[in-house]
Write a protein that holds these residues in place. Structure first.
Motif, PDB file in Angstrom:
ATOM      1  N   HIS A 178      37.157  20.438  34.788  1.00 46.09           N
ATOM      2  CA  HIS A 178      38.365  19.918  34.462  1.00 46.09           C
ATOM      3  C   HIS A 178      37.741  18.397  34.720  1.00 46.09           C
ATOM      4  O   HIS A 178      37.568  17.562  35.501  1.00 46.09           O
ATOM      5  N   ASP A 190      44.666  13.606  35.653  1.00 50.38           N
ATOM      6  CA  ASP A 190      45.748  13.871  34.874  1.00 50.38           C
ATOM      7  C   ASP A 190      46.835  13.126  35.550  1.00 50.38           C
ATOM      8  O   ASP A 190      46.639  13.306  36.844  1.00 50.38           O
ATOM      9  N   HIS A 232      52.253  13.862  30.913  1.00 51.26           N
ATOM     10  CA  HIS A 232      51.573  13.527  31.507  1.00 51.26           C
ATOM     11  C   HIS A 232      50.182  12.818  30.747  1.00 51.26           C
ATOM     12  O   HIS A 232      49.466  13.170  29.327  1.00 51.26           O
ATOM     13  N   HIS A 252      46.723  12.597  30.042  1.00 49.83           N
ATOM     14  CA  HIS A 252      45.012  13.046  30.507  1.00 49.83           C
ATOM     15  C   HIS A 252      43.749  11.614  30.655  1.00 49.83           C
ATOM     16  O   HIS A 252      44.277  11.241  29.168  1.00 49.83           O
TER      17      HIS A 252
HETATM   18 ZN   LIG Z   1      43.450  16.527  31.586  1.00 48.38          ZN
END
Ligand SMILES: [Zn+2]
Length: 269
Positions: free
Chosen positions: A167, A171, A247, A249
């Motif tokens: 990742h 987030d 959300h 990112h």
């Molecule tokens: Zn993310």
């Protein structure tokens, strides 16, 4: 997140040294960003690779997710004499999740999606290749949105023994429609209303190769090419693209190196 990393380091090279004073400020840790300042016109190299220098002598160092624990900074003055420093980089442990026994071949994209994903990635890659000489980032960073962190930098899933890409951002969970602010001064470098994975997607160019990305938005509030100030509303939180819930990112990249936005923004207010 490892504790005890250095938040501020100020190296004052000897006043007689030919490269002059050098200051380094930031996070000397994997995923960290360091902002340096030296005499304009000096040559700055990290591990033998030349770094971009703004006209006022600023430069950026980014330590990737798996950066080695030392880096060598070399600064050469106009007379050709150099100052050399070894930078210690703290290492981190990342969350790794193993999931086995998944049915094979379930997540292969269709051919038409593959073409779209390629085009999306080409656009993102073009922005990450920018080398704007202005240090728009010089006024520092704030969080674009506040809220619980639902995903952290560097975490990785291993599906049926196959490691997926780590990742590469942070987030932040927030209700759909929450205003997203520019975390730092920038030029709007990419606006795309419908990327395959990231939906409504925006990228900002903070200068000297530092860019940031905002994904899954429900609305984009700025136009390609516009200059934005730290705090300017740039979009709204959403769940567009391949996501399960609303959300933001947020990714930050120096050249092709992914950095940890949570380190760059500091403690959330
Ligand atoms: Zn993310």
């Amino acid at each position: 997140m490892s504790k005890g990393f250095l938040v501020l380091v100020l190296f004052l090279f000897s006043p007689r040294a030919d490269a002059g004073e050098v200051s380094l400020e930031g996070n000397f840790i994997q995923g960290g960003l360091v902002i340096g300042k030296t005499e304009p016109g000096n040559r700055v190299e990290l591990d033998g690779k030349r770094l971009a220098l703004s006209t006022d002598g600023r430069f950026l160092i980014g330590f990737g997710r798996d950066a080695p624990d030392q880096a060598v900074l070399n600064i050469t003055g106009s007379d050709g004499k150099s100052d050399r420093r070894t930078l210690n980089v703290a290492t981190r442990q990342y969350k790794v999740q193993r999931i086995d026994g998944l049915p094979a071949g379930k997540v292969t994209p269709k051919p038409e999606d593959v073409a779209r994903i390629k085009a999306d990635n080409a656009g993102i890659g073009r922005v990450r290749g920018l080398d704007t000489a202005d240090a728009y980032f010089a006024g520092g960073f704030i969080w674009p949105v506040t809220g619980p962190l639902s995903g952290v930098f560097g975490s990785q899933r291993i599906l049926n023994g196959k490691p997926k890409n780590p990742h590469n951002g942070t987030d932040i969970a927030a209700p759909e429609g929450t205003i997203i602010k520019a975390p730092s001064d920038a030029r709007v470098a990419l606006v795309n209303d419908d990327m395959f994975y990231t939906g409504k997607t925006l990228m900002l160019d903070h200068g000297l190769g530092l860019t940031s990305v905002y994904a899954h938005m429900s609305a984009i509030l700025v136009k390609q090419g516009a200059m934005v100030k730290k705090g300017t509303p740039i979009g709204k939180v959403g769940k567009t693209g391949r996501v399960t819930g609303a959300h933001l990112h947020w990714g930050v990249t120096l050249g092709r190196t992914h950095l940890d936005p949570a380190l760059i923004a500091g403690k959330m207010p």
